[in-house]
Design an enzyme around this catalytic site. Structure first.
Site, PDB file in Angstrom:
ATOM      1  N   ASP A 140     -12.706   5.363   1.970  1.00 42.58           N
ATOM      2  CA  ASP A 140     -11.278   5.469   2.291  1.00 42.58           C
ATOM      3  C   ASP A 140     -10.842   6.924   2.319  1.00 42.58           C
ATOM      4  OD1 ASP A 140      -8.516   5.492   2.418  1.00 42.58           O
ATOM      5  OD2 ASP A 140      -8.195   4.070   0.786  1.00 42.58           O
ATOM      6  N   LYS A 156       2.911  11.509  -3.646  1.00 43.72           N
ATOM      7  CA  LYS A 156       1.905  10.829  -4.464  1.00 43.72           C
ATOM      8  C   LYS A 156       0.920  11.826  -5.083  1.00 43.72           C
ATOM      9  CE  LYS A 156      -1.312   6.946  -3.881  1.00 43.72           C
ATOM     10  NZ  LYS A 156      -1.794   6.021  -2.848  1.00 43.72           N
ATOM     11  N   GLU A 181      -7.085   0.649  -4.394  1.00 43.24           N
ATOM     12  CA  GLU A 181      -7.030   0.521  -2.932  1.00 43.24           C
ATOM     13  C   GLU A 181      -8.345   0.008  -2.320  1.00 43.24           C
ATOM     14  OE1 GLU A 181      -5.607   4.410  -1.989  1.00 43.24           O
ATOM     15  OE2 GLU A 181      -3.626   3.933  -2.770  1.00 43.24           O
ATOM     16  N   ASP A 211       0.883  -1.169   0.000  1.00 41.72           N
ATOM     17  CA  ASP A 211       0.000   0.000   0.000  1.00 41.72           C
ATOM     18  C   ASP A 211       0.923   1.221   0.000  1.00 41.72           C
ATOM     19  OD1 ASP A 211      -1.662   2.138   0.563  1.00 41.72           O
ATOM     20  OD2 ASP A 211      -2.345   1.376   2.510  1.00 41.72           O
TER      21      ASP A 211
HETATM   22 MG    MG Z   1      -4.368   4.823   1.868  1.00 42.04          MG
END
Ligand code: MG
Ligand code: ADP
Length: 524
Positions: free
Chosen positions: A195, A72, A173, A10
């Protein structure tokens, strides 16, 4: 053929987590410091060392403009985008434009693509995993936000390659989270995965039955996460400090870094206690000596007030995802909370409001994505046989046709891998080439969508308009990477492209970066 172990990663905006399948069950591999997640932070120290994770985070205060976090958020973005300009203002390190306009990081050590910085994190993860397992790690499954486009997925694969990892699969994800969660619970159900991490928000509606996971719809906001909550609190305290002492801390990178850390800590504490305090002695030196920033009795309610707009921004993507899935909130059996920010009571309340039910509390929101990635590894190696994963493409794809309209070949939320064909005819007499321009997005007009690439099919027979047909085929592989082929049906002549976005690294740049480690060009 290199054998080697496959690990599930992850690669988060804020934290990374890595897992591997051991004796049939996914196991988290601890960081060098013995923690179950590793901050996604990289720093360049004075002695030339590269620092990673907690070690990098710890020295951020004294080395703010060579400490890089949240990289990211840069992946697949252009320097001149407004979101990058505001990110550049809010962080202590500098961004710059690469030759192709991509947003890169600039320190006095050089200019770095976000892929190279991500590769430093991945290399550390690979090393730690090898130490733990006592054998080489050669490949990985890496997760990305469901809303990542083709270019961002490709960039993530490139980062893996630079780090010496063959990226066998890119998994969304939320899909990984459901996979990690559903593995030993195979009754038929509809799940919403909510999320909220440090930098991105994703919501995905899935169905699981008999070991098959199907994504029904996915939506999100690539610029909404815990950092924004930290900033909301920071802005409040900066204003308060300015009012009280007529001193603006906004130009002081060291003070800002200390304040950011303190705000994040306070925010986390307020998830479990109703009040906390912030105390930063010697935050700066004013005209009459050292100054201190202090706020006693910081209340959860104040934080929730400051963040109410951010909390409201969670509504729309959830409703959109439900709409796209053709479901109402009642039809969702379970809501899975993922991401550290989902621990905030205000966020949990919001989720209850939207879905009308209490979310499941029996998963660890920090680890479930990595657990799912490791599970996917096991599916790929054949260790796990009775689970199939079906994922979807988050955007519609099509080509430009007359009048700047978009002719859609693949609708959003189509299960991947997939392939679609459509016939097009020439529009002018004696036309001897056609240009295929590929777009992604939901608008009828291509100008409102994102250009993915273009190519030309030349030397086609000259005929009257409409007499020549070109068959266009779109293919999306299981990683969400798109290729397009155009074939003239009379002669069978064809041309094709693997969509490489207008940004990203070239093969040479990737080779150079993996051969030499991070680039250390002198900055003039
Ligand atoms: Mg995450
Ligand atoms: P990412 O997926 O972006 O790497 P994570 O899922 O690790 O992010 O979430 C990180 C975010 O969660 C950070 O903004 C962090 O401050 C926040 N967070 C972690 N724990 C808590 C908590 N107990 N309460 C509120 N926020 C938290």
């Amino acid at each position: 053929m290199g054998s080697g172990v496959m690990i599930g990663i992850d690669l988060g905006t804020t934290n990374c987590c890595v897992a591997v399948l051991q004796g049939g069950s996914p196991t988290i591999i601890n960081s060098r410091q013995g923690q179950r997640t590793m901050p996604s932070v990289v720093a360049f120290a004075d002695n030339g060392d590269e620092l990673v994770g907690v070690t990098a985070q710890r020295q951020a205060v004294t080395n703010p403009n060579r400490t890089i976090y949240g990289v990211k958020r840069l992946i697949g973005r252009k320097f001149k985008e407004p979101s990058m300009q505001s990110w550049n203002k809010s962080v202590a390190y500098d961004l710059c434009a690469a030759a192709n306009g991509d947003a890169w990081v600039k320190t006095r050590d050089g200019e770095f693509s976000p892929q190279e910085i991500s590769a430093i994190l991945l290399r550390e993860i690979k090393d730690v995993a090898e130490d733990y397992l006592g054998e080489p790690v050669s490949s990985a499954v890496i997760t990305v936000p469901a809303y990542f486009n083709d270019g961002q997925r490709q960039a993530t694969k490139d980062a893996g390659k630079i780090a010496g990892l063959e990226v066998k699969h890119i998994v969304n994800e939320p899909t990984a989270a459901a996979l990690g969660y559903g593995i030993d619970k195979d009754r038929e159900q509809t799940i919403a995965i909510f999320d909220l991490g440090g930098g991105t928000f994703d919501v995905t509606i899935m169905r699981s039955a008999d070991g098959v996971f199907e994504v029904l719809a996915t939506h999100g906001d690539t610029f909404l996460g815990g950092d924004d909550f930290d900033h909301a609190l920071m802005e409040y305290l900066l204003d308060e400090f300015e009012n009280d002492f007529q001193h603006d801390l906004r130009d002081d990178p060291v003070a800002l870094q200390r304040l950011k850390d303190a705000c994040e800590t306070a925010k986390k504490e307020l998830s479990s206690t109703p009040t906390t305090s912030i105390n930063l002695p010697f935050i700066c030196t004013g005209p009459s000596g050292p100054m201190h920033l202090r706020h006693d009795m910081l209340e959860r309610e104040l934080l929730e007030d400051l963040c109410s707009e951010l909390l409201d921004r969670l509504d729309e993507p959830c409703h959109q995802a439900l709409d796209d899935a053709g479901l109402t909130a009642d039809e969702v059996d379970q809501v899975l909370l993922v991401g550290g920010m989902s621990r905030m009571p205000g966020v949990q309340l919001k989720v209850e409001e939207i879905f009308g039910k209490i979310s499941s509390r029996d998963v660890n929101p920090d680890e479930i994505v990595a657990i799912g990635a490791a599970t996917q590894c096991a599916i790929m190696t054949g260790e796990l046989q009775d689970v199939i994963l079906l994922d979807v493409t988050p955007h519609s794809l099509g080509v430009r046709v007359k009048g700047g309209r978009m002719s859609r070949l693949i609708a959003k939320n189509t299960t991947v891998p997939t392939s679609e064909k459509k016939l097009f005819a020439t529009t002018s007499d004696d036309q001897d080439f056609v240009e295929i321009t590929v777009y992604q997005g939901e608008s009828e007009m291509v100008d409102d969508n994102t250009l993915l690439g273009r190519f030309i099919l030349g030397d086609i027979p000259k005929r009257k308009a409409g007499e020549i047909n070109v068959e266009v085929t779109f293919l999306i592989d299981a990683d969400g990477v798109v290729s397009v082929t155009a074939k003239e049906t009379l002669t069978g002549k064809q041309a094709s492209v693997k969509i490489s976005p207008s940004g990203g690294l070239t093969a040479t740049q990737i080779d150079e970066a993996s051969g030499r480690g991070p680039r250390r060009a002198a900055v003039g």
